[in-house]
Design an enzyme around this catalytic site. Structure first.
Site, PDB file in Angstrom:
ATOM      1  N   LYS A 192       0.876  -1.167   0.000  1.00 34.62           N
ATOM      2  CA  LYS A 192       0.000   0.000   0.000  1.00 34.62           C
ATOM      3  C   LYS A 192       0.908   1.210   0.000  1.00 34.62           C
ATOM      4  CE  LYS A 192      -3.725   2.429   2.434  1.00 34.62           C
ATOM      5  NZ  LYS A 192      -3.141   3.747   2.155  1.00 34.62           N
ATOM      6  N   ARG A 371       5.379   8.121  -0.511  1.00 33.29           N
ATOM      7  CA  ARG A 371       5.475   7.167  -1.607  1.00 33.29           C
ATOM      8  C   ARG A 371       6.779   6.378  -1.560  1.00 33.29           C
ATOM      9  NH1 ARG A 371       1.389   7.962  -5.012  1.00 33.29           N
ATOM     10  NH2 ARG A 371       0.424  10.034  -5.118  1.00 33.29           N
ATOM     11  N   SER A 372       6.679   5.129  -2.030  1.00 31.45           N
ATOM     12  CA  SER A 372       7.838   4.250  -2.190  1.00 31.45           C
ATOM     13  C   SER A 372       8.592   4.037  -0.886  1.00 31.45           C
ATOM     14  CB  SER A 372       8.783   4.801  -3.280  1.00 31.45           C
ATOM     15  OG  SER A 372       8.094   4.939  -4.499  1.00 31.45           O
ATOM     16  N   ARG A 373       7.868   4.065   0.228  1.00 34.00           N
ATOM     17  CA  ARG A 373       8.462   3.838   1.556  1.00 34.00           C
ATOM     18  C   ARG A 373       9.506   4.904   1.929  1.00 34.00           C
ATOM     19  NH1 ARG A 373       4.507   1.435   1.244  1.00 34.00           N
ATOM     20  NH2 ARG A 373       4.097  -0.752   1.691  1.00 34.00           N
ATOM     21  N   PHE A 374       9.460   6.065   1.266  1.00 37.02           N
ATOM     22  CA  PHE A 374      10.393   7.146   1.565  1.00 37.02           C
ATOM     23  C   PHE A 374       9.686   8.116   2.513  1.00 37.02           C
ATOM     24  CE2 PHE A 374      14.075   9.751  -0.105  1.00 37.02           C
ATOM     25  CZ  PHE A 374      15.006   8.776   0.168  1.00 37.02           C
TER      26      PHE A 374
END
Length: 395
Positions: A192, A371-374
């Protein structure tokens, strides 16, 4: 109406974007069939040919169209959101709400048409709303054009071969072509991506209590499910950790307060080691707050005030339960409650082994999903002079 046309050859799932385009082509054919039904019904009524056509349209939109929408909502769009950046991300942010809204509204339009087509399919009716058909067809046409001119090209450009394979596999699982992976295997593929908000050093409050209060009010406004629920992690005398969910009952600059049985597992552990950690997780806002510090009991006056504010049955339950201690069965537990209720009356006093704990924080971290686990992480640490210092942490 030509009911004998040979079906087009569908692309393989190794080309998932082509499969989605093929679904659009099939939708266009079903829409065209409905449009042809209108003059046919006027001339011939619900004859056998009309019944067969209605049955074919119902079969497609009752099942295949929903699978197609699920492909987009549960796989294609989330996968794109996880990799899109810059202008692509901005384009998705603009398009996706409309695409999802279209799905819901087209489903609602279909319900009216479904009733009329069902009557035609069984020969009991021959009414088909021309305006409903045209509205449905136009909405789908506009929707599919946006997806084919913007979403599909973006997916072809951004997805790697592995991501294309992942998308194709998910589509096959949805259709029962491939077996669903076992839960233990599927968990690794759960994704997610976050992107609702940001958290910047320049925007946060200088005081972590003000920042917490701001986020808590936003959680209340967003109607987060139980925003006052938090995990409390404690350790025993041997350093072994345990955690559980409790409800916060008060927070101010003194700390964060909850109430419990002092003889419970967490009560005994806090007596041996007063260090604890709290965690709030508000998935609806893609946020979590971690709080670490020292725990002490609230005053007897505070505990009495809160205990007496609770509903009577909650007070009786607190008296009746030796929290965390084993008991034979539910029946024994309820018998103990009934016995307490008979003796306690309408204003039972707070038992000495029940009251509040307050965690005085030394470290508070605010986490905003990105976003993108950042992710964004801002941590406040208590300084020797009682002030707070905050800084960014790497995700």
């Amino acid at each position: 109406m030509n009911m004998n046309a040979l079906p087009d050859t569908a692309p393989g799932f190794d080309q998932p974007i082509a499969v989605l385009k093929h679904c659009h082509d099939r939708i266009r054919k079903q829409l065209a069939t409905m449009q042809k039904l209108l003059p046919h019904l006027a001339r011939h009524g619900a004859d056998e040919q009309a019944q067969q056509a209605a049955q074919a349209v119902i079969k497609y939109f009752d099942k295949a169209a929903h699978l197609h929408h699920a492909d987009e909502e549960e796989n294609l769009v989330p996968m794109l959101q996880s990799v899109a950046q810059g202008e692509d991300a901005a384009t998705l942010a603009e398009l996706v709400p409309g695409i999802l809204r279209d799905h819901d509204e087209m489903d609602a339009m279909w319900q009216q048409l479904h009733e009329e087509l069902s009557a035609i399919a069984d020969g009991s009716g021959q009414a088909l709303s021309a305006s409903a058909v045209e509205q449905f067809a136009q909405r789908y046409a506009d929707h599919m054009e946006r997806e084919e001119t913007q979403i599909a090209p973006m997916a072809k450009r951004l997805f790697s071969a592995a991501q294309m394979a992942q998308l194709g596999e998910a589509m096959q699982v949805r259709r029962g072509i491939l077996p669903a992976p076992a839960a233990g295997e599927a968990v690794a593929a759960l994704r997610k991506d976050y992107g609702q908000d940001t958290l910047n050093e320049a925007d946060v409050a200088a005081d972590p209590f003000d920042q917490f209060n701001s986020w808590f009010e936003q959680a209340l406004a967003a109607e987060v499910n139980e925003p006052n629920a938090m995990s409390v992690a404690t350790v025993d005398a041997d350093g072994k950790p345990t955690s559980r969910i409790v409800l916060i009952k008060q927070f101010d600059r003194r700390g964060f307060t909850w109430y419990t049985n002092y003889d419970s597992q967490k009560g005994r552990q806090l007596a041996a080691n007063p260090h604890a950690a709290l965690l709030f997780f508000w998935s609806e806002l893609e946020r979590q707050i971690r709080i670490e510090g020292i725990v002490e009991r609230t005053s007897a006056e505070e505990s009495d005030k809160y205990f007496n504010s609770r509903p009577l049955k909650s007070r009786l339950a607190a008296i009746a339960s030796a929290q965390s201690a084993p008991i034979a069965n539910r029946e024994a537990l309820e018998q103990h409650y009934d016995a307490v209720a008979k003796l306690a009356g309408d204003a039972p006093p707070r038992p000495d082994n029940w009251g509040g704990f307050r965690l005085t924080p030394q470290r508070i971290e605010f986490w905003q999903g990105r976003r993108s686990r950042f992710h964004d992480r801002i941590v406040y640490t208590l300084q020797p002079d009682g002030s707070w210092k905050h800084q960014r942490l790497q995700p």
